[in-house]
Design an enzyme around this catalytic site. Structure first.
Site, PDB file in Angstrom:
ATOM      1  N   THR A   1       0.879  -1.177   0.000  1.00 12.88           N
ATOM      2  CA  THR A   1       0.000   0.000   0.000  1.00 12.88           C
ATOM      3  C   THR A   1       0.913   1.223   0.000  1.00 12.88           C
ATOM      4  O   THR A   1       2.112   1.114   0.244  1.00 12.88           O
ATOM      5  CB  THR A   1      -0.902   0.038   1.247  1.00 12.88           C
ATOM      6  OG1 THR A   1      -0.096   0.224   2.422  1.00 12.88           O
ATOM      7  CG2 THR A   1      -1.713  -1.242   1.407  1.00 12.88           C
ATOM      8  N   VAL A  27       7.440  -2.446   7.017  1.00 18.54           N
ATOM      9  CA  VAL A  27       7.320  -0.992   7.121  1.00 18.54           C
ATOM     10  C   VAL A  27       7.929  -0.375   5.864  1.00 18.54           C
ATOM     11  O   VAL A  27       9.042  -0.719   5.466  1.00 18.54           O
ATOM     12  CB  VAL A  27       8.037  -0.462   8.381  1.00 18.54           C
ATOM     13  CG1 VAL A  27       7.979   1.060   8.425  1.00 18.54           C
ATOM     14  CG2 VAL A  27       7.419  -1.060   9.641  1.00 18.54           C
ATOM     15  N   LYS A  28       7.150   0.521   5.255  1.00 14.87           N
ATOM     16  CA  LYS A  28       7.623   1.135   4.011  1.00 14.87           C
ATOM     17  C   LYS A  28       8.167   2.529   4.323  1.00 14.87           C
ATOM     18  O   LYS A  28       7.470   3.346   4.936  1.00 14.87           O
ATOM     19  CB  LYS A  28       6.449   1.217   3.039  1.00 14.87           C
ATOM     20  CG  LYS A  28       6.808   1.174   1.580  1.00 14.87           C
ATOM     21  CD  LYS A  28       5.519   1.034   0.765  1.00 14.87           C
ATOM     22  CE  LYS A  28       5.775   1.008  -0.713  1.00 14.87           C
ATOM     23  NZ  LYS A  28       4.517   1.049  -1.460  1.00 14.87           N
ATOM     24  N   VAL A  29       9.416   2.759   3.908  1.00 14.49           N
ATOM     25  CA  VAL A  29      10.044   4.066   4.156  1.00 14.49           C
ATOM     26  C   VAL A  29      10.577   4.612   2.837  1.00 14.49           C
ATOM     27  O   VAL A  29      10.942   3.845   1.949  1.00 14.49           O
ATOM     28  CB  VAL A  29      11.204   3.962   5.185  1.00 14.49           C
ATOM     29  CG1 VAL A  29      10.712   3.468   6.534  1.00 14.49           C
ATOM     30  CG2 VAL A  29      12.335   3.074   4.667  1.00 14.49           C
ATOM     31  N   ALA A  86       3.189  -1.205   4.786  1.00 15.63           N
ATOM     32  CA  ALA A  86       2.451  -0.051   5.314  1.00 15.63           C
ATOM     33  C   ALA A  86       3.441   1.098   5.425  1.00 15.63           C
ATOM     34  O   ALA A  86       4.498   0.947   6.052  1.00 15.63           O
ATOM     35  CB  ALA A  86       1.853  -0.383   6.674  1.00 15.63           C
TER      36      ALA A  86
END
Ligand code: G3P
Length: 220
Positions: free
Chosen positions: A27, A83-85, A57
């Site tokens: 996402t 975790v998307k960074v 996310a």
């Protein structure tokens, strides 16, 4: 090759999960906005309950400290959170801290091989080069994938998986597979396009018609 679906639409995720071909979900803030859901954490929690594989996310902050705090919140949602960074100095700093502690991280907004090298050095679980957006500005997205795959394959200590993102058509998926990319994150409409071929439809209609002529049924 793993298939992730690039959407925050629960109906699409449920429908595609039923095919048994889905390995994860990605996402981003734009997809969350498009989904119309007003509770991001609940939305992501729901997605993690539908799909066993990694669910990306994305953090919202761009500065290191608030980004790290958000990352910890997101990581707690479920065991299968990635975790998307963003691929920025702050994002990679957060990436290193999280992956050192065993949390999956997807480093997003990658547009160059140099950036992909940094993501691997930061221990990213996934790096997301955006092929469609590069094509849009007249650069070859797939050439970038080839470069990253070749660089990563030269170093055994680079464990980062190449996650081809911003996929716009079935040929992006096929080209990525030919290059040995680990994952493609694909919009629901493009996943559905992958199934189609006019000769499959034509051949199936013929088999159904010919089978009818035999007057037989297969015992079940
Ligand atoms: O999720 C990141 C990426 O796949 C976005 O794709 O189509 O907005 O360039 P797109």
């Amino acid at each position: 090759m793993k298939f992730f679906v690039d959407t925050a639409d629960l109906a699409d995720i449920r429908d595609l999960a039923e095919t048994g071909l889905l390995d994860g979900v990605t996402t981003n803030p734009s997809l969350v906005a498009k989904s119309g859901h007003s509770n991001f954490i609940e939305l992501i929690k729901e997605i993690t309950s539908i799909v066993d594989g990694p669910v990306s996310a994305e953090v919202a902050s761009t500065e290191f400290e608030p980004m790290l705090a958000e990352a910890h919140t997101l990581a707690k949602i479920a065991d299968n959170i990635a975790v998307k960074v963003p691929l920025t100095p702050a994002g990679l700093k957060v990436c290193k801290i999280l992956t050192d502690n065993g949390t999956m991280v997807n480093v997003t907004l990658c547009f160059s091989a140099a950036q992909a090298i940094l993501a691997a050095k930061a221990g990213a679980t996934f790096v997301s080069p955006f092929v469609g957006r590069l094509d849009d500005v007249g650069q070859s997205g797939m050439e970038l994938i080839a470069d990253i795959c070749s660089i990563y394959n030269s170093y055994v200590n680079f464990k980062t998986e190449v996650l081809v993102a911003s996929v716009r058509n079935p040929m992006h998926v096929v080209e990525a597979a030919k290059m040995g990319a680990d994952v493609a994150t694909i919009p629901p409409s493009v996943i559905r396009q992958l199934f189609g071929h006019p000769l499959t439809d034509k051949g199936l209609a013929q088999f159904v018609a010919d089978w009818k002529k035999t007057g037989q049924t297969i015992p079940v």
